[in-house]
Design a protein around this motif. Structure first.
Motif, mmCIF file in Angstrom:
data_model
loop_
_atom_site.group_PDB
_atom_site.id
_atom_site.type_symbol
_atom_site.label_atom_id
_atom_site.label_comp_id
_atom_site.label_asym_id
_atom_site.label_seq_id
_atom_site.Cartn_x
_atom_site.Cartn_y
_atom_site.Cartn_z
ATOM 1 N N ASP A 54 -5.152 -1.201 10.765
ATOM 2 C CA ASP A 54 -4.690 0.192 11.455
ATOM 3 C C ASP A 54 -4.491 0.321 12.866
ATOM 4 O O ASP A 54 -3.448 0.752 13.204
ATOM 5 C CB ASP A 54 -5.552 1.113 10.601
ATOM 6 C CG ASP A 54 -5.421 1.025 9.047
ATOM 7 O OD1 ASP A 54 -4.312 1.207 8.630
ATOM 8 O OD2 ASP A 54 -6.575 1.226 8.589
ATOM 9 N N HIS A 70 -5.186 9.968 7.734
ATOM 10 C CA HIS A 70 -5.529 8.474 8.103
ATOM 11 C C HIS A 70 -4.623 8.205 9.380
ATOM 12 O O HIS A 70 -4.901 7.770 10.480
ATOM 13 C CB HIS A 70 -4.614 7.617 6.958
ATOM 14 C CG HIS A 70 -4.861 6.038 7.271
ATOM 15 N ND1 HIS A 70 -3.915 5.577 8.115
ATOM 16 C CD2 HIS A 70 -5.686 5.193 6.799
ATOM 17 C CE1 HIS A 70 -4.207 4.173 8.079
ATOM 18 N NE2 HIS A 70 -5.242 3.919 7.125
ATOM 19 N N GLN A 71 -3.302 8.815 9.491
ATOM 20 C CA GLN A 71 -2.355 8.619 10.637
ATOM 21 C C GLN A 71 -3.009 9.220 11.916
ATOM 22 O O GLN A 71 -2.884 8.809 13.135
ATOM 23 C CB GLN A 71 -1.194 8.834 10.511
ATOM 24 C CG GLN A 71 -0.326 8.063 9.316
ATOM 25 C CD GLN A 71 -0.445 6.507 9.733
ATOM 26 O OE1 GLN A 71 -1.307 5.913 9.530
ATOM 27 N NE2 GLN A 71 0.578 6.162 10.315
ATOM 28 N N PRO A 80 0.445 5.792 4.318
ATOM 29 C CA PRO A 80 -0.734 6.591 4.725
ATOM 30 C C PRO A 80 -0.863 7.970 4.938
ATOM 31 O O PRO A 80 0.226 8.686 4.948
ATOM 32 C CB PRO A 80 -1.082 6.086 6.131
ATOM 33 C CG PRO A 80 -0.226 4.938 6.279
ATOM 34 C CD PRO A 80 0.969 5.149 5.231
ATOM 35 N N THR A 81 -1.835 8.729 4.879
ATOM 36 C CA THR A 81 -2.231 10.250 4.488
ATOM 37 C C THR A 81 -2.074 10.694 5.944
ATOM 38 O O THR A 81 -2.091 9.926 6.936
ATOM 39 C CB THR A 81 -3.447 10.559 3.846
ATOM 40 O OG1 THR A 81 -4.385 10.239 4.676
ATOM 41 C CG2 THR A 81 -3.295 10.256 2.562
ATOM 42 N N SER A 83 0.740 -1.126 0.152
ATOM 43 C CA SER A 83 -0.040 0.145 -0.071
ATOM 44 C C SER A 83 1.051 1.231 -0.016
ATOM 45 O O SER A 83 1.968 1.360 0.551
ATOM 46 C CB SER A 83 -0.760 -0.202 1.239
ATOM 47 O OG SER A 83 -1.653 -0.946 1.394
ATOM 48 N N SER A 108 -9.411 4.176 2.968
ATOM 49 C CA SER A 108 -8.467 5.222 2.267
ATOM 50 C C SER A 108 -8.872 4.943 0.569
ATOM 51 O O SER A 108 -9.355 3.753 0.263
ATOM 52 C CB SER A 108 -6.912 4.904 2.141
ATOM 53 O OG SER A 108 -6.640 5.071 3.567
#
Length: 191
Positions: free
Chosen positions: A85, A47-48, A43-44, A40, A114
């Motif tokens: 996550d 997201h984080q 992460p943005t 993947s 996402s």
């Protein structure tokens, strides 16, 4: 070391967790789906932030027999491995300080949807987590700006999840432990 690790080509048969273990620790998120390597994108920020805030909120209310962490691998079998996550595990499993959990040690797997993982987080992972016997699954939807948390409980006989709620203001559930979580507490600030 497999041929896949010595060149740009995958192994002659299928990827295994042994192949994952032989890869360098380079910060890339690698998962396995039936011997196929999935990678993947990073992460943005949004997201984080959601993952970090959610972990902290769940940790604050987590009873002693559970533990909350994020981004730790769950080894389902030799050719199937995923990284939720956020996850809740047993405290006994957490006491091992693992870099990998087995499915029976995971109580709740949480995925933040996402754009690049919509189908995986909405369809594939819940089906395979249920098949592996993980009792609870949460999916956090982020499209449209407002967050929605969708909660599920396993039907162990049929190895599928049943939806138990769609939450847009508060997550108010007793599973896997009493949780009363304001969605605003896990929503990133708008910059």
């Amino acid at each position: 070391m497999t041929a896949a690790l010595q060149s740009d080509y995958p192994p002659e048969s299928e990827w295994t967790t042994d192949d994952l273990d032989a890869l360098p620790e380079d910060g890339r998120r690698r998962e396995l789906l039936d011997g196929v390597l999935l990678m993947s994108p990073s992460p943005t920020r949004k997201h984080q932030i959601i993952a970090g805030l959610l972990m902290a909120e769940l940790h604050a209310d987590c009873p002693d027999d559970y533990d909350v962490t994020q981004g730790v691998e769950v080894r389902i079998n030799r050719t199937r491995s995923f990284i939720p996550d956020v996850l809740v595990t047993t405290s006994v499993a957490a006491a091992r300080e693992p870099s990998k959990y087995e499915p029976h040690e995971v109580v709740l797997a949480i995925e933040i949807v996402s754009p690049s993982t919509r189908s995986i987080d909405r369809v594939l992972k819940p089906a395979l987590y249920a098949q592996a016997g993980i009792p609870y699954y949460w999916r956090i939807e982020t499209e449209g700006g407002a967050l929605e948390v969708v909660t599920y409980r396993i039907d162990a006989v049929n190895e599928v999840y049943s939806e138990t709620g769609r939450w847009t203001k508060f997550v108010d559930t007793g599973e896997p432990f009493p949780i009363n979580l304001a969605i605003s507490r896990i929503t990133p600030r708008v910059r």
